[in-house]
Design a protein around this motif. Structure first.
Motif, PDB file in Angstrom:
ATOM      1  N   GLU A 184    -120.091 -20.669  39.859  1.00 18.83           N
ATOM      2  CA  GLU A 184    -120.418 -22.024  39.416  1.00 18.83           C
ATOM      3  C   GLU A 184    -119.864 -23.086  40.359  1.00 18.83           C
ATOM      4  O   GLU A 184    -120.438 -24.172  40.496  1.00 18.83           O
ATOM      5  N   GLU A 187    -122.245 -23.324  43.231  1.00 19.35           N
ATOM      6  CA  GLU A 187    -123.464 -24.036  42.852  1.00 19.35           C
ATOM      7  C   GLU A 187    -123.215 -25.505  42.571  1.00 19.35           C
ATOM      8  O   GLU A 187    -124.127 -26.228  42.153  1.00 19.35           O
ATOM      9  N   LEU A 189    -120.999 -26.962  40.349  1.00 17.54           N
ATOM     10  CA  LEU A 189    -120.599 -27.359  39.005  1.00 17.54           C
ATOM     11  C   LEU A 189    -119.099 -27.653  38.965  1.00 17.54           C
ATOM     12  O   LEU A 189    -118.333 -27.129  39.776  1.00 17.54           O
TER      13      LEU A 189
END
Length: 414
Positions: A184, A187, A189
């Motif tokens: 995450e 990506e 986040l």
């Protein structure tokens, strides 16, 4: 040479260096301390200094037997320092470099200690964000635990967060150490408590195998593997331990255990791991093209020089990979979705049992060639045998007479 750190502390000698700064053995009003003096370029960043002061309460309030406590924060001229408890021992990376891998019982005991420390931090609303062997200290003066392990303490809480200012990283940058970054984060986040669980599970994998599950090669390739590849079993690992690892290395943060759950589950596994030796596995090669030319074997490092592991790429100006091959905070662009999707190759870095040839390696390709040659030689032998059989069937006629000639052959005498 001794130097003053603020008005209360004196730094006497360097204990170690990392990407964020230098750790000194120091003295304070209450006795010996460890002083982490951050890099000068960090100390001159006014935005970072302000953030440093804002984080003071959270960092000073974090106390746990398996966390290296921060006693004080010093902002004095060009000095920006964390004053911490002094742990008499070494870090987990040093032990791992010396032993290559740990017996499962010792590895699980160390990671259970760290999980307990993370549970306390997460309960206080603090996410570490840079869990790795360099940030785990082993207290050599503490009582021995399961498998002869020393008590483990997690250090450098808040350092990654302090460095990760909006001006330094923007929305398209990520902070961390490539081998241990949760998908995450790759990506783009925001980091939550689950990123620490993923990183700690990666550390446990490394303690058992001697290498991280997605490491090796260019940092961009490492980040892509975290998002696209599945972790594959280690030869010889008990199934209960493997299932726990798989759960904590899940791509979805919600699928991972909480730190308190992980610590408890690991301690439940300790009795079944007692007396088990280190796993006998070899590190997989980095991905190679099938038709890539063979490379000559690397010459051994000269005597006295450290062996440089794959993936030791300095990503921060001024970082010194010779001090620690993974002790570096990454600040790099978040890969685009098409870049991540384009790199999916399943489980290309599968570990293997010790002694088996590495897929794609020169030894593996040489073995494949030997198999092809053996098959070719077998085929030639079969063709030769058929030819001999045909020659015998025709009576060994050197003229190569056809079937019509066999009718004129004299029958054998009774």
């Amino acid at each position: 040479m001794a130097r003053k750190i603020g008005s209360r502390y004196t730094a006497h000698q360097i204990l170690g260096r990392g990407s964020a700064g230098t750790v000194w053995l120091g003295e304070g009003p209450e006795g010996p301390v460890a002083i982490k003096l951050l890099r000068e370029d960090l100390a001159s960043d006014q935005e970072l200094v302000s953030r440093f002061v804002q984080e003071r309460t959270a960092l000073l309030g974090l106390e746990h037997p398996h966390v290296v406590s921060v006693r004080d924060l010093v902002v004095d001229g060009n000095d920006l320092a964390l004053v911490m408890d002094l742990v008499r021992g070494t870090d987990l990376r040093t032990r791992l470099d010396r032993e290559r891998r740990l017996a499962p019982e010792a590895a699980v005991a160390v990671v259970a200690d760290v999980a307990d420390g993370l549970a306390a931090a997460h309960a206080a609303g603090v996410v570490h964000r840079d869990v790795k062997p360099e940030n785990v200290l082993l207290d050599m003066q503490g009582p021995l635990g399961p498998g002869g392990s020393h008590p483990a303490l997690l250090t450098d809480f808040g350092v990654a967060k302090l460095i990760d200012t909006p001006r330094r990283t923007r929305a398209t940058k990520i902070i961390g150490t490539p081998d241990y970054l949760a998908p995450e984060i790759v990506e783009g986040l925001p980091p939550r408590a689950a990123v620490d669980i993923y990183a700690l599970a990666t550390v446990l994998y490394e303690l058992l195998a001697g290498f991280t599950p997605f490491g090796g090669g260019h940092p961009g390739a490492v980040l892509r593997r975290h998002v696209t590849e599945r972790v594959v079993p280690l030869p010889g690992i008990p199934d209960e331990l493997w299932q726990l690892l798989v759960q904590c290395l899940a791509k979805a943060p919600a699928s991972r255990l909480r730190a308190s759950e992980l610590g408890a589950r690991l301690r439940e596994l300790l009795p079944m791991l007692a007396g088990m030796g280190p796993l006998d596995v070899d590190e997989p090669d980095a991905e190679q093209e099938e038709d890539a030319p063979e490379e000559p074997p690397a010459s051994p490092a000269p005597a006295g020089e450290p062996v440089r592991r794959r993936g030791a790429v300095p990503l921060v100006p001024g970082a010194k990979p010779a001090d620690s091959n993974r002790d570096t905070h990454t600040s790099m662009r978040v890969p685009a979705p098409d870049e991540l999707a384009g790199g999916a190759r399943g489980t290309a870095r599968a570990p293997r049992a010790s002694g088996a040839p590495r897929p794609g390696s020169a030894r593996n390709r040489a073995a494949a060639r030997r198999r092809r040659l053996a098959v070719g030689a077998g085929a030639l032998a079969l063709v030769a045998a058929i030819g001999v059989g045909t020659w015998l069937a025709t009576g060994g006629d050197e003229g190569g007479a056809g079937p019509q000639d066999t009718r004129n052959s004299a029958p054998a005498s009774p």
